[in-house]
Design a protein around this motif. Structure first.
Motif, PDB file in Angstrom:
ATOM      1  N   LEU A 768       0.832  -1.201   0.000  1.00 37.87           N
ATOM      2  CA  LEU A 768       0.000   0.000   0.000  1.00 37.87           C
ATOM      3  C   LEU A 768       0.871   1.258   0.000  1.00 37.87           C
ATOM      4  N   LYS A 769       0.360   2.320  -0.634  1.00 37.94           N
ATOM      5  CA  LYS A 769       1.041   3.619  -0.603  1.00 37.94           C
ATOM      6  C   LYS A 769       0.005   4.711  -0.362  1.00 37.94           C
ATOM      7  N   VAL A 770       0.375   5.675   0.494  1.00 36.64           N
ATOM      8  CA  VAL A 770      -0.506   6.799   0.792  1.00 36.64           C
ATOM      9  C   VAL A 770       0.375   7.983   1.201  1.00 36.64           C
ATOM     10  N   ILE A 771      -0.058   9.202   0.879  1.00 37.09           N
ATOM     11  CA  ILE A 771       0.691  10.409   1.232  1.00 37.09           C
ATOM     12  C   ILE A 771      -0.110  11.218   2.241  1.00 37.09           C
ATOM     13  N   LEU A 772       0.569  11.716   3.283  1.00 38.92           N
ATOM     14  CA  LEU A 772      -0.025  12.642   4.238  1.00 38.92           C
ATOM     15  C   LEU A 772       0.291  14.064   3.791  1.00 38.92           C
ATOM     16  N   GLU A 773      -0.751  14.857   3.514  1.00 38.42           N
ATOM     17  CA  GLU A 773      -0.540  16.212   2.996  1.00 38.42           C
ATOM     18  C   GLU A 773       0.375  17.037   3.890  1.00 38.42           C
ATOM     19  N   GLY A 774       0.165  16.950   5.217  1.00 32.41           N
ATOM     20  CA  GLY A 774       0.918  17.812   6.117  1.00 32.41           C
ATOM     21  C   GLY A 774       2.408  17.596   6.049  1.00 32.41           C
ATOM     22  N   ALA A 775       2.853  16.349   5.848  1.00 34.35           N
ATOM     23  CA  ALA A 775       4.284  16.046   5.839  1.00 34.35           C
ATOM     24  C   ALA A 775       4.889  16.111   4.446  1.00 34.35           C
ATOM     25  N   PHE A 776       4.071  16.340   3.411  1.00 39.01           N
ATOM     26  CA  PHE A 776       4.563  16.301   2.028  1.00 39.01           C
ATOM     27  C   PHE A 776       5.386  17.546   1.713  1.00 39.01           C
ATOM     28  N   ASN A 777       6.591  17.321   1.125  1.00 37.22           N
ATOM     29  CA  ASN A 777       7.498  18.434   0.828  1.00 37.22           C
ATOM     30  C   ASN A 777       7.636  18.701  -0.661  1.00 37.22           C
ATOM     31  N   GLY A 778       6.761  18.133  -1.470  1.00 34.20           N
ATOM     32  CA  GLY A 778       6.813  18.319  -2.907  1.00 34.20           C
ATOM     33  C   GLY A 778       7.412  17.134  -3.632  1.00 34.20           C
ATOM     34  N   THR A 779       8.186  16.325  -2.914  1.00 40.38           N
ATOM     35  CA  THR A 779       8.811  15.134  -3.507  1.00 40.38           C
ATOM     36  C   THR A 779       8.418  13.884  -2.734  1.00 40.38           C
ATOM     37  N   ASP A 780       8.654  13.932  -1.423  1.00 39.78           N
ATOM     38  CA  ASP A 780       8.243  12.835  -0.549  1.00 39.78           C
ATOM     39  C   ASP A 780       7.796  13.455   0.777  1.00 39.78           C
ATOM     40  N   MET A 781       7.841  12.700   1.856  1.00 39.38           N
ATOM     41  CA  MET A 781       7.375  13.233   3.141  1.00 39.38           C
ATOM     42  C   MET A 781       8.537  13.369   4.119  1.00 39.38           C
ATOM     43  N   ASN A 782       8.462  14.404   4.972  1.00 43.29           N
ATOM     44  CA  ASN A 782       9.483  14.622   5.992  1.00 43.29           C
ATOM     45  C   ASN A 782       9.354  13.585   7.107  1.00 43.29           C
TER      46      ASN A 782
END
Length: 985
Positions: A768-782
């Motif tokens: 599974l893959k999912v992105i959290l908007e708050g941690a997203f830096n434009g490329t991946d997540m912090n």
């Protein structure tokens, strides 16, 4: 005297010193010697169960070197099953058996012998085959003082711990020596296992001295990595727990069981049993431990749950799980599409296929198009004996599937029980039971009318081949009472028919049930011209000379109020007149009627409590043909049993206890509980609640009548929509489970809900893959939370609104790119996404999300796992502490045991597009819902953010996950998302 006393004391001191020195030497050599008992088996041989092979659930095998035997235990409970699964014989093949490993094909057992210096080979029945390695016999340069073993990953090679050569020795699948696995002269190995999560081997090293032994890491090709674990003394067996943790049994003080995370962090030490040698995690979650003279079950609270076996003169060693070999055969499905216009999506097959194949997915299995011709094919590897229903799809969606004719259908589907050998199924025409073009075959029908007075209208045959025309097909008199006709029919066609002594209904024969389907004769047209067997009109047998037979019919009316008109019998022998034949009252409720019938005749009949239709009995299906009782007249005078009126058994049959058990392990049990409904309780789905016995088993005991046919099914809830669908292979004519009331108290076999046998579970992987908007830096997540050590060590979803009580905790090493915890739900439904509501919850677990969006286990290993049985549409739901939850828009598709779903590559991947376009082709979960109520609104700002603003650490209002609750959380996350709402149903 004093001199002699001094000499005796001196000798005693020398002997004690010598014994202590020997013990130290033994430990240095890796030998923990228990004094040998005699070869007498304990308990006596008369009590042995002597297992025949390995049962389907597998066994735990433990060598016992005090008596040179191998004992078998249950892998779930740890209970002793067979105290002498293997016993040394006159050839003395055992000296000190230590460890058992099963070969790749699971049809051989390898057993290391520490003092014999070889590995022995046995079959699964425990029969001795010979020395396996070193091939050719003892070779101390290849194996000297051997202990634990394992199979080399991806091969049939055996890796053996060699103490005196200080090496891991490698032997091929025939026992030939390959060489050392990794460097020689590096360790004094006692055991070796493969660690899949790290793709490496773990080796117990006992060469470090007291309290300085270690567990070493070695790469997949044998390259040393590092000492993962230090500071233990005399580690014997090493094993992996179901959560991935490492279990080490240590023999010398401080001895016991050590538990480490996959990265080597100590999380538990359990010394309730000392002098430990073997360790294994049972199916019930507890641990089975061996220690010298005993086998014990303990738990992780350092408590002995039970003593499984304990006796002096014994010496228990390593614990090994073995199972019967897996067998599959190739089954080739073939369908002829020449009468169809094939859809652009091609031809597919969907069915109840077991993993790793998709189940009932109309787009999951595409058939291979032919290079020439119209026949599409697909070969699958299936387990013999498996019952499968299936159908073909001209396209890749429901609604494009074929309509299977009833003559070759079960539940509207084609069906097969997988045979024991590779099979190529016959070519069938799409939506038909036969081939598209049928070769013509001549079939001769014949009937013997010797015992009949032939009608002036002649003898005819009516059937499905002539649209049941009673006068369309006349037979020709062949002489001797034989009438015949030859028809041309299509090869493989199925037909039903019957003969008529005349040319109209009413002159047709009554076909006995022994040769009837739907009260008709039947045939499947063969591939060559054939003449059907000659039968007597109205009989399954040839005509014979008939004899007058006295037949006495009897019925017990003791449970009825007899009508004033008395009891009558009506049947084919008296023109079915309900008032024509009065029976005689014999007293005691028994009524009789005697008549003369001809031997071999078939008759149907029923009893009438009165003298008119409507007052006749309802004959139960178990003893009925066409809702009537029936008899084929025997060759001698006969008095029939006096069965109870409207029953198949005598009146007031005795009662016996019957215990019903159903396994609900693969179901989400309804809040209304599990119920039993059946013919014995009026088919009420809510009246008979079953008791939860634990481990998914529900049970109930009822007192039922002997000899009565009982039908039943289980209900997951208390209403009919939640009743199980009983597979055709174990269902009666009514589509229900059934049995005849026994003559003793009986416990029925435990069956899986909706299946014919016990529940079978499969290990599934979720990519599974999912992105959290708050941690997203434009490329991946912090990964600020984990990098700075503020991420909660234990899963944070144990409070409202999630109320998840799982025990997951972070065990990933530093440097792992973990962003934060997420909470995962699996929901299974037979409908679409709108029906994937919380009541369809199949499983839930806490996981972590990595910087690239991968959902991982808390140890940082990508992909979460689930063990169970997934049979319907599966949806995935992802929750986060302060982001709106998302659910997959479509069911997940399985391939090879893995379900894959990527929320990040399209807005529409979330149900009702319930996520956000983050730019750059990335899509993610919407930030701002810090109270988890499914809406971003003022409650999140006024209470959570306002109260925490200015604080640093792990806070629910840290919407961008940078460890700070400040204005960027409000301005960048909450403001643009205010009033957004989750779309998860």
């Amino acid at each position: 005297m004093k001199k002699y006393l001094f000499i005796a004391i001196l000798i005693g001191l020398i002997m004690n010193l010598s014994h202590a020195q020997q013990e130290a030497k033994n430990e240095a050599m890796g030998i923990d010697v228990t004094e040998k008992a005699s070869k007498e088996i304990i308990p006596p041989a008369s009590t042995l169960k002597n297992l025949d092979g390995i049962p389907s659930g597998g066994l735990l095998l433990i060598p016992e070197s005090g008596n040179d035997l191998v004992m078998a235990f249950d892998p779930v409970t740890g209970d002793l099953i067979d105290p002498a699964f293997i016993v040394d014989d006159a050839t003395d093949f055992f000296s000190t058996p230590i460890h058992i490993v099963q070969n790749v094909d699971k049809d051989r057992l390898y057993i290391s012998d520490q003092l014999k210096d070889y590995v022995l080979e046995f079959d699964n029945d425990g029969n001795y085959i010979g020395v396996f390695a070193p091939a050719g016999g003892v070779n101390l340069a290849q194996a000297d003082n051997i202990r634990g073993m394992t199979l080399k990953e991806g091969t049939d090679h055996l890796l053996v711990s060699d103490g005196n050569n200080d090496a891991i020795q490698e032997f091929d699948g025939s026992g030939n020596y390959i060489g050392t696995f990794g460097p020689a002269n590096r360790v004094d190995p006692f055991d070796i296992i493969y660690q899949p999560s790290k793709n490496q081997y773990l080796i117990n090293d006992i060469d470090g001295g007291n309290d300085a032994d270690s567990v070493q890491q070695q790469g997949p090709s044998g390259t040393p990595i590092t000492n993962l674990i230090n500071g233990i003394d005399f580690p014997e067996q090493i094993a992996l727990a179901s959560n991935g943790n490492i279990l080490v049994a240590t023999f010398s003080s401080p001895s016991g069981i050590y538990e480490f995370t996959p990265t080597g962090t100590l999380v538990g030490y359990y010394d309730v049993i000392t002098g430990c040698r073997g360790i294994y995690e049972l199916g019930n979650g507890n641990w089975l431990v061996t220690a010298g003279t005993g086998v014990y079950e303990i738990d992780n609270t350092n408590t002995v749950i039970s003593t499984k076996y304990e006796a002096t003169g014994h010496s228990f060693r390593f614990i090994s799980f073995v199972e019967p070999p897996e067998t599959t055969v190739n089954v080739t499905f073939r369908v002829d599409m020449q009468e169809q216009t094939v859809a652009p999506e091609g031809v597919h097959i969907a069915g109840s296929f077991p993993a790793p194949y998709p189940s009932w997915d109309p787009a999951g299995l595409a058939l291979n198009p032919p290079p020439l011709g119209p026949v599409y094919t697909l070969t699958l590897q299936l387990e013999p004996g498996t019952y499968i229903e299936y159908k073909y799809i001209n396209g890749d969606a429901w609604g494009e599937d074929e309509t299977v004719p009833g003559a070759c259908a079960q539940n509207g589907n084609r069906f097969i029980t997988v045979p024991d050998n590779d099979t190529i199924l016959p070519i069938k025409c799409y939506a038909k039971c036969l081939a598209c073009v049928l070769p013509p075959v001549d079939v001769t029908f014949q009937v013997d009318m010797s015992n009949e007075t032939v009608s002036p209208d002649g003898v005819h045959v009516a059937g499905s081949f002539n649209n049941w025309g009673t006068s369309a097909t006349q037979l020709t008199d062949q002489g001797g009472g034989i009438y015949a006709v030859t028809l041309t029919l299509g090869e493989g066609e199925y037909h039903e028919f019957k003969y008529l002594n005349g040319n109209a209904w009413g002159t047709d024969e009554s076909v006995p049930p022994g040769c009837a389907v739907n009260n008709n004769r039947y045939l499947t047209v063969p591939s060559s011209a054939t003449t059907l067997p000659l039968h007597c009109f109205g009989s399954c047998d040839p005509c014979t000379s008939v004899t007058d037979i006295n037949v006495t019919f009897r019925v017990d009316m003791s449970e009825q109020t007899v009508a004033a008109e008395g009891v009558h019998i009506a049947g084919s022998f008296q023109g079915w007149n309900p008032a024509g034949t009065l029976m005689n009252d014999m007293g005691g409720g028994i009524w009789e009627y005697s008549t003369v019938l001809q031997s071999g005749d078939y008759h149907e009949y029923k009893f009438v409590n009165g003298d008119a239709w409507g007052e006749d009995e309802s004959v139960p299906g178990a003893c009925a043909q066409n809702s009537n009782r029936y008899i084929t007249v025997p060759a001698m005078d006969t008095t029939l049993p006096a069965f109870c009126y409207a029953s198949c058994v005598v009146c007031s049959p005795p009662l016996y206890d019957v215990t019903f058990n159903v396994d609900m392990s693969n179901q989400i049990v309804s809040g209304d509980g599990v119920h039993l409904a059946g013919s014995f309780q009026g088919w009420d789905p809510s009246a008979t609640a079953m008791t939860d016995m634990g481990n998914g088993i529900y049970s109930i005991t009822l007192s039922l009548e002997e000899g009565v046919l009982h039908e039943y099914k289980f209900v997951n809830g208390n209403d009919w929509p939640f009743a199980e669908n009983v597979p055709g292979e174990c269902a009666g004519l009514g589509g229900n489970r059934e049995f005849y009331g026994p003559s003793v108290n009986t416990v029925l076999d435990t069956v899986c809900f909706g299946e014919c046998g016990p529940c079978m579970n499969t290990l599934y992987t979720f990519d599974l893959k999912v992105i959290l908007e708050g941690a997203f830096n434009g490329t991946d997540m912090n990964t600020d939370l984990f990098d700075n050590g503020v991420l909660a060590n234990n899963q944070p979803y144990n409070t409202a609104p999630w109320n998840y009580n799982g025990g997951e905790f972070i065990s990933a090493p530093g440097g792992t790119d973990i962003v934060d915890w997420v909470y995962i739900q699996l929901r299974e439904t037979d409908g679409d996404a709108t029906t994937a509501t919380i009541d369809k919850l199949l499983d839930h677990q806490a996981a972590v999300v990595l910087s690239d969006g991968t959902v991982a286990r808390p140890d940082g290993t990508p992909n979460i796992l689930y063990t169970g049985n997934i049979t319907q549409n599966l949806y995935i739901v992802v929750y986060h502490r302060n982001h709106l939850a998302v659910m997959s828009a479509s069911p997940l598709v399985e391939s090879g045991g893995t379900f894959t779903y990527d929320f990040t590559d399209a807005l529409s991947k979330a149900y009702l597009s319930g996520q956000k376009d983050l730019g750059g082709g990335m899509f993610g979960m919407i930030a701002g819902d810090s109270n988890g109520d499914g809406t971003v609104n003022s409650d999140d700002l006024d209470f959570n953010w306002s109260n925490n603003a200015g604080n640093a650490g792990y806070h629910i209002s840290d919407l961008n996950l940078d460890m700070q609750v400040n204005n960027p959380d409000k301005d960048d996350c909450w403001v643009p998302n205010n009033n957004a709402t989750t779309t998860v149903p």
